[in-house]
Design a protein around this motif. Structure first.
Motif: not given
Length: 599
Positions: A29-40
């Motif tokens: 989950p992204l929290k610093t400057s944007s929303t959404g996700i990064i998949r890894c």
């Protein structure tokens, strides 16, 4: 085809099929400057005791966490050290098979807007770097993590390390930017203010846009699996990306938001640093590795210089052991070498290029010796002027020119039709090492052709070449295995203004801000004295060898895929005509070379 996609839960875990536990499409989950996700993808050792935690090595980039190395670049993969061949080997990244066997966890993330990660594709931007920051902190917080995170990767996976390290994410404990540019404007996009367009075009169209999130037909093209959320229309994808070809052509100066938004303070990097530069990276990464090392604020920082292609040395057995010992020291507390003991390991470890071993031959390059130094630049450097003469000789004796003279050459040369002047030394009377930064002082002017518009600028392309005692130019291994000379440098003369008051201005490396307010006129008939940065180099000139200094109006041999030929940036209206190099009492030309006396 859809214009929007629903982000699905695609996370899977495989504990049986591989020598490691394989988790695919893990959402961060992204929290610093944007929303959404990064998949890894997460690759975890099986061999550790139940409940044991391991340090994490992270890569974050555009090339597809799910595209096998053998499909991305089959020839390269076939030449990689077999110890780093596994089912999940990927281009320019640490191999999960090898590193999980060393009790490291590998986390490989698809950059925002690429591969399986939704979002806006804007490579090398501040926004995507903030997403990288979130991935690093997430890795430090997971139950399987020791809380210590390291960064290890080549090229893009190295260049992105500088920026995220300067942000100081929680858990980041060490970085190894392996052949990674650190200055987006100067190292990659605009050499001396001149747009370096050919590589960016190749890179964008082969390696980036082909992997945009939502792009259909991946599996059919053998470019990884199809997207887990489905496909987006071309129109939707076009709206969801910033094209580097367009952006770099449209933005010319560092004070424009496009470039300014990518700037950061290297002194903010405080984690232990091992910067690995390649003497052969004369058109992309080399400058960034050396300048990144120089300006980083880390208490423990090291510069290691290598040779060879950009894809293979990362996996050489001896280089992997250097990586492993450095990471073990700062991520596991197992310091077998002394990396964490101040002064125990010399700050600089470099390879010395002596002799003619050919190019793109890793075995023959092993003849090169290594030597350590305690600092960079080397403290005993003797910055030595080699003067250019109207007779095209390069000499340490300042030539006397009783009356003004000039040498002329056509503007707008290119690799297919080069236009240049060359100045050559006499055979060296004794073996001489040249290692470090180079700067050239030239007096230049322009004039129009009789039937063309009046030109308004001069592009200088400088090259340093080495001629062996046998009379043959020595070529070294370039980034792609191509033959290259010693060093290159560039300057657009309208951007000649330097800033001697800047903290990074050095006599051997003039500082230019490249601001829109720095543009100065270039008028026919006027002579302009300019100082041109030439990228660092190393060569041991053998007795009887010669140095050649080349002044050209465009790319010459050794430029390979890193050419500067954008039709608008290098237009006939701006540049066509004759370029001149002036000699006289007030027009003394020289190149300052860093000569290293023996210890």
């Amino acid at each position: 085809m859809a214009d929007t996609l629903e982000v699905k839960d695609a996370h899977t875990v495989d504990e049986t099929s591989f020598p490691y536990i394989y988790e695919q499409h893990v959402p961060v989950p992204l929290k610093t400057s944007s929303t959404g996700i990064i998949r890894c993808n997460v690759y975890r050792p099986k061999s550790t005791k139940e409940g044991a935690k391991c340090p994490v090595l992270v890569t974050y980039g555009p090339y597809g966490k799910d595209i096998p190395y053998k499909d991305f670049h089959g020839k390269s993969f076939s030449e990689v050290n077999p110890e780093h061949h596994s089912e999940h080997s990927a281009w320019e990244t640490p191999d999960p098979g090898f590193w999980t066997a060393q009790d490291y966890i590998i986390v490989r993330a698809d950059e925002r807007g690429l591969g399986m990660s939704p979002g806006f594709l804007d490579t090398m931007s501040r926004g995507t770097s903030e997403c990288f920051f979130d991935v690093v902190e997430w890795c430090a917080e997971q139950e399987w993590s020791s809380g210590k995170v390291g960064l290890l990767g080549i090229s893009y996976y190295a260049g992105s390390q500088w920026r995220v390290a300067a942000r100081k994410p929680k858990g980041l404990a060490a970085i190894i930017p392996w052949e990674g540019m650190s200055d987006y404007y100067r190292d990659r996009c605009r050499h001396g203010g001149i747009l370096s367009n050919k590589f960016i075009d190749f890179w964008w169209n082969r390696q980036v846009i082909t992997n945009q999130y939502g792009r259909p037909g991946r599996a059919a093209r053998n470019w990884g699996p199809d997207g887990v959320d489905g496909d987006l229309s071309e129109e939707a994808r076009a709206k969801n990306r910033q094209d580097q070809n367009i952006d770099n052509a449209n933005n010319r100066f560092r004070d424009e938001d496009y470039y300014a938004s990518k700037e950061y303070d290297m002194a903010d990097i405080e984690v232990p640093l091992l910067s690995v530069g390649n003497w052969g990276g004369i058109l992309l990464h080399l400058r960034g590795n050396i300048e990144g090392y120089t300006h980083a604020g880390s208490e423990f920082k090291y510069l290691r210089m290598i040779v060879g292609r950009h894809d293979l040395p990362f996996y050489y057995k001896e280089e992997v052991e250097v990586q492993r010992s450095f990471l073990d020291a700062f991520l596991k507390g197992d310091d077998r070498v002394g990396w964490s003991v101040k002064g125990k390991v010399p700050a600089v470890d470099m390879v010395l290029r002596k002799g003619d071993v050919g190019f793109d031959n890793a075995e023959k390059e092993k003849i090169y010796e290594r030597r350590t130094e305690n600092e960079w630049p080397i403290a005993r450097t003797q910055y030595t002027k080699f003067f250019l003469s109207p007779s095209q000789i390069l000499t340490q004796d300042q030539p006397t020119t009783p009356r003004p003279q000039k040498l002329s050459y056509e503007a707008l040369g290119n690799l297919e039709n080069p236009k240049f002047l060359q100045f050559t030394t006499a055979p060296f009377e004794e073996e001489t090492e040249i290692t470090g930064h180079i700067v050239a002082h030239l007096n230049v002017s322009l004039s129009p052709h009789a039937t063309s518009k009046t030109p308004t600028d001069i592009d200088l392309f400088l090259t340093l070449r080495y001629i062996s005692p046998a009379g043959k130019e020595v070529n070294y291994t370039g980034t792609a295995g191509d033959p290259i000379p010693l060093a290159k440098g560039w300057l657009r003369v309208s951007l000649r203004k330097t800033d001697p008051s800047h903290p990074k201005h050095r006599e051997y490396l003039p500082w230019r801000n490249y601001f829109s307010t720095d543009v100065q006129p270039v008028v026919p008939g006027d002579v302009y004295a300019v100082d041109v940065e030439v990228w660092p180099t190393n060569v041991v000139v053998e007795k009887g060898g010669k140095i050649v200094f080349e002044v050209a109006s465009g790319d010459t041999q050794g430029s390979g895929i890193f050419q500067h030929g954008h039709p608008e940036d290098r237009s006939e209206a701006k540049l066509a005509g004759m370029n001149h190099l002036h000699f006289g009492e007030r027009c003394v030309n020289y190149v300052t070379l860093p000569v290293i006396p023996p210890k």
